[in-house]
Design a protein around this motif. Structure first.
Motif, PDB file in Angstrom:
ATOM      1  N   TYR A   1       0.841  -1.195   0.000  1.00  0.00           N
ATOM      2  CA  TYR A   1       0.000   0.000   0.000  1.00  0.00           C
ATOM      3  C   TYR A   1       0.878   1.247   0.000  1.00  0.00           C
ATOM      4  CZ  TYR A   1      -3.686  -3.164   1.605  1.00  0.00           C
ATOM      5  OH  TYR A   1      -4.583  -4.180   1.718  1.00  0.00           O
ATOM      6  N   ASN A   2       0.426   2.300  -0.686  1.00  0.00           N
ATOM      7  CA  ASN A   2       1.189   3.533  -0.592  1.00  0.00           C
ATOM      8  C   ASN A   2       0.811   4.289   0.685  1.00  0.00           C
ATOM      9  OD1 ASN A   2      -1.136   5.004  -1.014  1.00  0.00           O
ATOM     10  ND2 ASN A   2      -0.639   5.616  -3.097  1.00  0.00           N
TER      11      ASN A   2
ATOM     12  N   SER B   1      14.405  12.386 -13.690  1.00  0.00           N
ATOM     13  CA  SER B   1      14.848  12.906 -12.391  1.00  0.00           C
ATOM     14  C   SER B   1      13.811  12.585 -11.328  1.00  0.00           C
ATOM     15  CB  SER B   1      15.065  14.427 -12.460  1.00  0.00           C
ATOM     16  OG  SER B   1      13.823  15.054 -12.663  1.00  0.00           O
ATOM     17  N   LEU B   2      13.744  11.338 -10.954  1.00  0.00           N
ATOM     18  CA  LEU B   2      12.788  10.935  -9.928  1.00  0.00           C
ATOM     19  C   LEU B   2      13.251  11.399  -8.559  1.00  0.00           C
ATOM     20  CD1 LEU B   2      12.083   7.269 -11.059  1.00  0.00           C
ATOM     21  CD2 LEU B   2      10.466   9.154 -11.044  1.00  0.00           C
ATOM     22  N   ASP B   3      12.321  11.938  -7.800  1.00  0.00           N
ATOM     23  CA  ASP B   3      12.684  12.226  -6.413  1.00  0.00           C
ATOM     24  C   ASP B   3      12.277  11.030  -5.557  1.00  0.00           C
ATOM     25  OD1 ASP B   3       9.846  14.390  -5.776  1.00  0.00           O
ATOM     26  OD2 ASP B   3      10.028  12.392  -6.643  1.00  0.00           O
ATOM     27  N   GLY B   4      12.711  11.050  -4.345  1.00  0.00           N
ATOM     28  CA  GLY B   4      12.651   9.816  -3.578  1.00  0.00           C
ATOM     29  C   GLY B   4      11.503   9.654  -2.601  1.00  0.00           C
ATOM     30  N   ASP B   5      10.611  10.621  -2.467  1.00  0.00           N
ATOM     31  CA  ASP B   5       9.638  10.502  -1.388  1.00  0.00           C
ATOM     32  C   ASP B   5       8.430   9.649  -1.717  1.00  0.00           C
ATOM     33  OD1 ASP B   5       8.259  12.069  -3.100  1.00  0.00           O
ATOM     34  OD2 ASP B   5       7.592  13.499  -1.598  1.00  0.00           O
ATOM     35  N   GLY B   6       8.322   9.254  -2.971  1.00  0.00           N
ATOM     36  CA  GLY B   6       7.264   8.311  -3.292  1.00  0.00           C
ATOM     37  C   GLY B   6       5.883   8.906  -3.400  1.00  0.00           C
ATOM     38  N   VAL B   7       5.766  10.187  -3.369  1.00  0.00           N
ATOM     39  CA  VAL B   7       4.431  10.767  -3.449  1.00  0.00           C
ATOM     40  C   VAL B   7       4.273  11.626  -4.693  1.00  0.00           C
ATOM     41  CG1 VAL B   7       2.743  12.251  -2.353  1.00  0.00           C
ATOM     42  CG2 VAL B   7       4.117  10.695  -0.989  1.00  0.00           C
TER      43      VAL B   7
END
Lengths: 423, 423, 423
Positions: B36-37, B177-183
């Motif tokens: 789940y996110n 350029s993906l950022d890492g916070d997943g949202v």
């Protein structure tokens, strides 16, 4: 005569030219006059913590979609019960509704949200346009199968204008006092719960009077096609169900956000269940030998009033309006509490007595019936213009005259020959 | 030959084994990779006063359900117009969509929400999976009636992977350029309004190229079954209506919450009404004698392109993509105001000129067409493998070969005999 | 005998009188006992900034409408597969559901929201009433075509009472501790995820036992009408699809607002896709020669269990309940985190061990089966009363006995003659 070669070529061009003309004019008027309203346009909405006012789109959109489904699935398939008119019922429902949605956005917008030279549109104008389309489709029910698409479009052109005018007169009757901020409308002078007057009464009597003006003594020639067949009735039941299940949204969609909307949905829900049992009781009592009759449940066939809109919308609309008058006359702060503010604001603010409000309600019904009758009569005269393509008596309630029906080319050829022989 | 006893036993096992294999593999991949996110899993949501971010589920769920209804009711019943292929149209729509929803959750999740070794799912992944299923069903429309369920599942297996890859390339083209916070996902490099490129163009040309590779010169043997009958057309109209009424949700569902979503719904709503009148005009002009033709309204039958997906999705998709390029080239802060941020964020942030954005848009279309063509070609070759069960020319557009059809056992027995005689 | 003139007159009056009696009684009970609950009635909701508690209507209404569509469109059209019972399937679904919605509002309200002498209703009571209607329609599926409307209404009258009683016993089993504020209910003693026990198990076994008591050895006389025809199966597919697409709403609607609801919708969505592939695999394996069989997909026809509710609801319900017990027995704070509070509150609060919760779950299943069996048995005896109008063996699965079927008056007249000759 309507089938001579000259008219046939005319018929061929009437519909496409009228569609293009109406669509072109509507597009230009949209480009010139229509702008997004405040909530739709401005970068008002920001991710994060903010007030419910900003959530209006999310609170209204589900109800809007239910109303939209009612108009298209409900009305479209409700009228499919005619055994040979399924394409016409669904297809012309689409054509009329698509035109009415645009045209009523302009007309209603002109009356209700014309600010600084522009018509402002948003969620509310979409819902209101669907309601106006509902009235047009009620009228369509009265002339179903007896009118061509060109006639129907002209009927919609006139009806949408009168619908908007009637609604405007009812909402701001006698004391017009629009404020300028473009968001809040003044309290309505006449309360029209569930659209009894503006949608059901207006749509039904506009259509019925128009149908009466178009009266055809020879229509029994097509009578054998007015019946339904087993599967066409099942399709019509799809329409019935969609109208039934989404009715709570239909009635609550235009209400102000909050507990009033909740109450409206709840009341409609329980009223529908109660009326279902009563309908079964009545149908079993009236039916020949105690059996239940889908035409009774869905629509009573009467010559010249194809879908029985008088029973379905006309009488109930008038009854609802009269009850509305009675309820207004009895309204007290004791019964409504603070809710009086949202139901009858003018009484709540002390600007008007309950009796005066009741008089306004009844006068509103009178105005609606006048607009519907005069408008329907004028519309009928317009549609009788000989230049307009009207289906011959023997070809009413029949898809083949306006639609390519699959796998029946030989049948069609035969039918045309017969028609020409008759002419 | 395909009907010899040996192959018949093979046919009997191919479909169940492939279903079980795919479902088993998907289940294992879900167990290992899917979590789940943040909004779905965490006890983030508490009763009481809090921000709109926490309401995302409630704001998106109604649109999601509309899209879901479009995919299943809309696509499923749209394809029912074939007189003898109703079970196949609805049944295989179910099979393909059910597989595509799971498989694309994995593929799209791998590209877009793979964080810390896990694919995070929630409301957005459900909506995106439905969009991918839409592309697969568009391709299905091009090969409807000419392919068996095993072939269709393999097509979906390949198409979902390429759909995800294509979308990923378009969204993060050149500058990943993906950022890492997943949202939050980074601003898309290519703006794909309404899925013109990723859904319509990709789905249509993937299916068309694949259909071309599967070309069968002898298909006219089944030609008599390609027509529709009166009631099958009425069922198809159910599909059409559901696609029509929920289109505003389809286009606005993936948009960021707020006024942009409101605007998208509004624009789609009015565009649909305008296009309906234009369609009637065109249909009446083009039709033989001014009559309206449901195949024109719903789908043009063309040999080898059963549902006319080129006209319905291919051309409009390319047109939409080209218009998107044009609009990007003309984008200025004057026209969009602060809205520029949400429509073309890279222009708004000054990272890219309008002309450069337009070039990116056109390059995106080129990439999409390449993926669709090469993928469709490979898919076609895969589906031509002789081991796969393909319906014989004389049994195309016919339910009886894959479905138990009620009350026609004698008819079927007869049909099989004929087939074997031919083989 | 049931067709002698005396009984025929009795038949004619039984249905309308029962409908009027039930509707009259319900209306009086509503007037005396039912009031709006806090959110619906009070002027709690004000435009502007306020908490999510006030938004409950807007967060729940879309799910409610989905459930409502499932009950009416889904159940109604699912049962249309019988070739000559389409009106009965949809019509009696309407009748039963409309009565059950009102009656269960009273019964459930009496058990769950009876405060200060009044039954308080709102969004939740509407959703719960729809669930109870679902159980009644599951039972209807077991006796479809073999019972008249009067029998069905009496069945619903009994079943709704027992449904409410069973649910009440399960939720507050052994330790009843209602608090007085009328808003929060105490933690349920038995967790009934997805209504496995209260809806599916109860509805299925109530209907099956009742059907067994009504066993008719001569029913094969109507056997030829138990089959489906091509178009009736397509209508049934409309029902199937609506049940399928809105299932996530059905399962998540009664859940507490927040992430739990999000998770439930997500899990149902992916479970449905997985089960679709498995169903295709199984159907192709089991089917005669590898072909797929809609009755397998939708409903297995078994004599005396018309819609195969044992396979569709009975067994899955029991299985779900047993799994619920297993899951409860394994529940730890490690696995659920803070979510344990909302799933198994009594374990979370330390009032009960996981093993004890599992025992409660299994005991709940036992109670449900007891209520269903005893109630179904009593119901069957009630419905066998000779005064009640039951369709003769030769007229089962036939619309003509209760409905006016279009265009078949001569056919009907013939049928009646035959029946009377037999009697």
């Amino acid at each position: 005569m309507a089938w001579s070669p000259r008219h046939s070529a005319g018929r061929r061009l009437q519909l496409p030219l009228l569609c293009l003309l109406l669509q072109g004019a509507t597009a230009i008027l949209f480009a010139v006059f229509v702008r997004y309203n405040r909530e739709t346009d401005a970068a008002l909405w920001h991710w994060g913590n903010h007030s419910n006012a900003d959530n209006e789109f999310y609170f209204r959109y589900p109800s809007f979609q239910d109303v939209h489904a009612m108009i298209f699935v409900g009305f479209g398939f409700l009228m499919v019960f005619l055994q040979r008119y399924g394409f016409g019922s669904v297809g012309f429902t689409f054509l009329l509704a698509a035109f009415a949605l645009q045209w009523s956005t302009l007309i209603q917008g002109f009356f209700h949200s014309f600010r600084g030279g522009y018509i402002l549109v948003g969620m509310e104008s979409m819902i209101n346009a669907d309601f106006c389309a509902g009235a047009v489709l009620i009228s369509f029910g009265a002339v179903l199968g007896k009118t061509g698409p060109v006639q129907l479009l002209l009927m919609a052109l006139l009806e949408v204008v009168l619908f908007g005018l009637n609604e405007f007169v009812l909402l701001s009757l006698l004391e017009v006092s629009l404020d300028g901020d473009g968001v809040r409308t003044p309290p309505p002078q006449v309360k029209d719960a569930g659209g009894s007057m503006t949608i059901h009464t207006f749509g039904a009597y506009f259509g019925l009077i128009l149908s009466r003006v178009l009266y055809r003594p020879q229509l029994e020639k097509s009578k054998h096609r007015q019946g339904s067949v087993y599967h066409s009735d099942l399709f019509a039941m799809i329409g019935t169900i969609f109208l039934w299940i989404f009715w709570p949204s239909f009635n609550s969609a235009p209400t102000a956000l909050g507990d009033g909307q909740h109450r409206t949905a709840l009341n409609t829900y329980y009223s529908l269940t109660a009326s279902t049992l009563s309908t079964f009781a009545l149908s079993a009592l009236v039916g020949g030998d105690g059996r239940l009759d889908m035409p009774i449940l869905e629509s009573k066939l009467k010559v010249q009033d194809t879908c029985g809109v008088h029973n379905l919308h006309g009488m109930p609309g008038v009854l609802g309006a009269l009850l509305g008058g009675l309820v207004a006359g009895l309204a007290t702060r004791e019964a409504y509490g603070d809710g009086l503010e949202s139901v009858f604001p003018l009484i709540a603010e002390g600007q008007r007595s309950a009796t005066s409000q009741a008089m306004h309600q009844l006068f509103g019904l009178f105005v609606t019936l006048t607009f519907a009758s005069v408008g329907g009569g004028l519309g009928g005269l317009l549609l009788r213009l000989p230049i307009l393509d009207s289906p011959p008596d023997s070809q009413c309630y029949e898809d083949q005259i306006y639609w390519e029906v699959p796998g029946e080319h030989e049948h069609l050829a035969q039918g045309s020959e017969e028609t020409e022989t008759q002419a």
